[in-house]
Design a protein around this motif. Structure first.
Motif, PDB file in Angstrom:
ATOM      1  N   LEU A  42       0.827  -1.222   0.000  1.00  0.00           N
ATOM      2  CA  LEU A  42       0.000   0.000   0.000  1.00  0.00           C
ATOM      3  C   LEU A  42       0.854   1.261   0.000  1.00  0.00           C
ATOM      4  O   LEU A  42       0.548   2.250  -0.696  1.00  0.00           O
ATOM      5  N   LYS A  43       1.935   1.244   0.785  1.00  0.00           N
ATOM      6  CA  LYS A  43       2.808   2.428   0.834  1.00  0.00           C
ATOM      7  C   LYS A  43       3.459   2.684  -0.521  1.00  0.00           C
ATOM      8  O   LYS A  43       3.550   3.827  -0.987  1.00  0.00           O
ATOM      9  N   LYS A  44       3.905   1.589  -1.172  1.00  0.00           N
ATOM     10  CA  LYS A  44       4.544   1.774  -2.461  1.00  0.00           C
ATOM     11  C   LYS A  44       3.534   2.204  -3.523  1.00  0.00           C
ATOM     12  O   LYS A  44       3.865   2.986  -4.430  1.00  0.00           O
ATOM     13  N   LEU A  45       2.290   1.699  -3.415  1.00  0.00           N
ATOM     14  CA  LEU A  45       1.253   2.117  -4.355  1.00  0.00           C
ATOM     15  C   LEU A  45       0.921   3.597  -4.183  1.00  0.00           C
ATOM     16  O   LEU A  45       0.709   4.329  -5.164  1.00  0.00           O
ATOM     17  N   GLU A  46       0.834   4.064  -2.948  1.00  0.00           N
ATOM     18  CA  GLU A  46       0.514   5.466  -2.682  1.00  0.00           C
ATOM     19  C   GLU A  46       1.609   6.395  -3.225  1.00  0.00           C
ATOM     20  O   GLU A  46       1.326   7.457  -3.767  1.00  0.00           O
ATOM     21  N   SER A  47       2.858   5.937  -3.087  1.00  0.00           N
ATOM     22  CA  SER A  47       3.960   6.784  -3.521  1.00  0.00           C
ATOM     23  C   SER A  47       4.229   6.681  -5.025  1.00  0.00           C
ATOM     24  O   SER A  47       4.849   7.561  -5.619  1.00  0.00           O
ATOM     25  N   HIS A  48       3.777   5.634  -5.664  1.00  0.00           N
ATOM     26  CA  HIS A  48       4.021   5.439  -7.102  1.00  0.00           C
ATOM     27  C   HIS A  48       2.720   5.214  -7.867  1.00  0.00           C
ATOM     28  O   HIS A  48       2.704   4.461  -8.851  1.00  0.00           O
ATOM     29  N   TRP A  49       1.625   5.794  -7.428  1.00  0.00           N
ATOM     30  CA  TRP A  49       0.351   5.496  -8.087  1.00  0.00           C
ATOM     31  C   TRP A  49       0.372   5.902  -9.548  1.00  0.00           C
ATOM     32  O   TRP A  49      -0.155   5.188 -10.407  1.00  0.00           O
ATOM     33  N   GLY A  50       0.951   6.937  -9.849  1.00  0.00           N
ATOM     34  CA  GLY A  50       0.989   7.346 -11.238  1.00  0.00           C
ATOM     35  C   GLY A  50       1.933   6.494 -12.074  1.00  0.00           C
ATOM     36  O   GLY A  50       1.751   6.367 -13.290  1.00  0.00           O
ATOM     37  N   GLN A  51       2.960   5.940 -11.447  1.00  0.00           N
ATOM     38  CA  GLN A  51       3.957   5.120 -12.147  1.00  0.00           C
ATOM     39  C   GLN A  51       4.189   3.828 -11.329  1.00  0.00           C
ATOM     40  O   GLN A  51       5.249   3.601 -10.750  1.00  0.00           O
TER      41      GLN A  51
END
Length: 419
Positions: A42-51
């Motif tokens: 979830l943390k990585k998705l939030e920080s890289h949602w656009g990429q």
């Protein structure tokens, strides 16, 4: 001992198979969701949602899929059809909201591997059961072969042994292997066979001794009887008084009866001892004229000329046969006797016919039995050996003898083999 180890092996295979099955059924499989891993995703998705493709998810072991609010797949770590929200709910997958700066942007679906784990457990259980039952089948085959070799085969041998004993074949031992579990049992049967053989041999020797004694006594009795006959015959020639002649005739006839009885007993005993000698030679049929003349007492026999031919016979034994048959005719019929002869096929047939009452038809098959005497023999001397000996002698000379009733008397037919 081998049976013990076989049973131990069967129990070991059963216990091993049961233990392996229990371990497979109760093996613990980690199917719980790793919440730490989910939070990291979830943390990585939030920080890289656009990429999202640039995010590093290599440390995450569980497969997952990311979809946006429109149901479009943004990222997944497994190959195959991407799950929808409905399918995820049906499969009991873990569904978590993806929130970026307070806004719901998508869903994180973590796949549940329970089905794969169950399938793997099933495969392992099937393999364990297959190996266990295969071992059981192999051990069962070995056990059946063992039973056949150690139990059934010995009993088949025992059955054959019992058949041989029942048939009197007491010289065939009961063979058994060294490690036979029925060793003492089978040994007892073989000891029984040996005891029966000894008992039969003892009985044979005792009977032979009795027969040899009878033969010896019969031979010894014939000498004084012959002397009595000779003296009485000489006295008959010199007797003038009618009373003395009658007494001497009685003595002579009784001595002759004793002589015939003793001769029959002697001959029958020799036959049982296999010492009755019959020497078959080629003879002219004219010897029958002399044989018939020797038994033609008081000219009671009428006979036609015998056809000229060569016959196979023992003259002395054939004389004995005629003596026995004519003696019976004189004794039981008390009539004249007619003798006819003819060549039929490979035999010279001699028909000896008296004109008495004959015998009952039921007694005909019994006439040639040893010691058999018909109902018409009551009050008359005899041993019941005459026809028995005659049959033995005729068959030893390759011939035969038969009897039958006629309307006017009784007939005995001799078949003498042609040379």
């Amino acid at each position: 001992m081998r049976i013990k180890w076989l049973f131990i092996t069967i129990l070991f295979v059963f216990a091993t198979g049961s233990a392996a099955s229990w371990l497979v059924m109760n093996s613990k499989t980690d199917t719980e969701v790793d919440m730490v891993a989910i939070n990291e995703v979830l943390k990585k998705l939030e920080s890289h949602w656009g990429q999202i493709d640039q995010a590093d998810f290599s440390t995450i072991k569980q497969p997952f899929s990311v979809i946006d609010t429109h149901g479009q797949v943004r990222f997944q770590t497994f190959e195959g059809q991407s799950p929808t929200i409905n399918e995820a709910i049906k499969n009991r997958d873990t569904i978590t909201d993806v929130v970026v700066e307070g806004t719901l942007v998508g869903k994180l679906i973590v796949l549940n591997d329970d089905k794969k784990v169950i399938q793997q457990m099933k495969r392992q259980l099937i393999i364990v059961l297959f190996i266990t039952f295969t071992m059981f089948a192999m051990l069962s085959v070995i056990y059946v072969l063992f039973l056949n070799y150690k139990v059934f085969k010995p009993f088949h041998k025992l059955q054959s042994f019992a058949v041989n004993v029942a048939r009197g074949n007491l010289d065939i031992p009961l063979k058994m292997s060294q490690n036979n579990p029925f060793g003492a049992f089978t040994e007892s049967f073989d000891i029984m066979r040996e005891e029966l053989a000894l008992a039969r041999q003892s009985e044979y020797e005792a009977n032979r001794s009795k027969k040899e004694l009878v033969a010896s006594l019969s031979h010894d009795i014939k000498t004084p009887v012959a002397s009595i006959k000779a003296v009485s015959e000489l006295m008959l020639l010199r007797a003038d008084d009618e009373k003395v002649t009658k007494q001497l005739t009685t003595i002579y006839s009784k001595a002759e009866q004793i002589n015939l009885l003793v001769s029959d007993m002697f001959t029958a005993t020799l036959e049982e001892l296999n010492e009755l000698k019959v020497t078959v030679t080629e003879e002219e049929s004219s010897v029958l004229n002399g044989i018939i003349a020797n038994v033609n007492y008081d000219d009671q026999i009428s006979f036609a000329p015998v056809p000229a031919c060569l016959i196979l016979t023992d003259v002395s034994r054939l004389q004995q046969v005629f003596d026995n048959i004519l003696s019976n005719s004189y004794k039981y019929a008390g009539t004249s006797v007619t003798i006819l002869s003819a060549i039929k096929h490979t035999y010279l047939e001699i028909s000896i016919m008296d004109y008495g009452k004959g015998i009952h038809p039921d007694e005909l098959p019994l006439l040639f039995n040893k010691f058999y005497r018909g109902n018409n023999a009551e009050g008359r001397s005899g041993s019941g050996l005459g026809l028995y000996i005659s049959e033995y002698l005729m068959q030893s000379m390759q011939g035969d003898i038969t009897c039958h009733n006629r309307e006017d008397g009784f007939s005995v037919t001799l078949k003498i083999k042609l040379a």
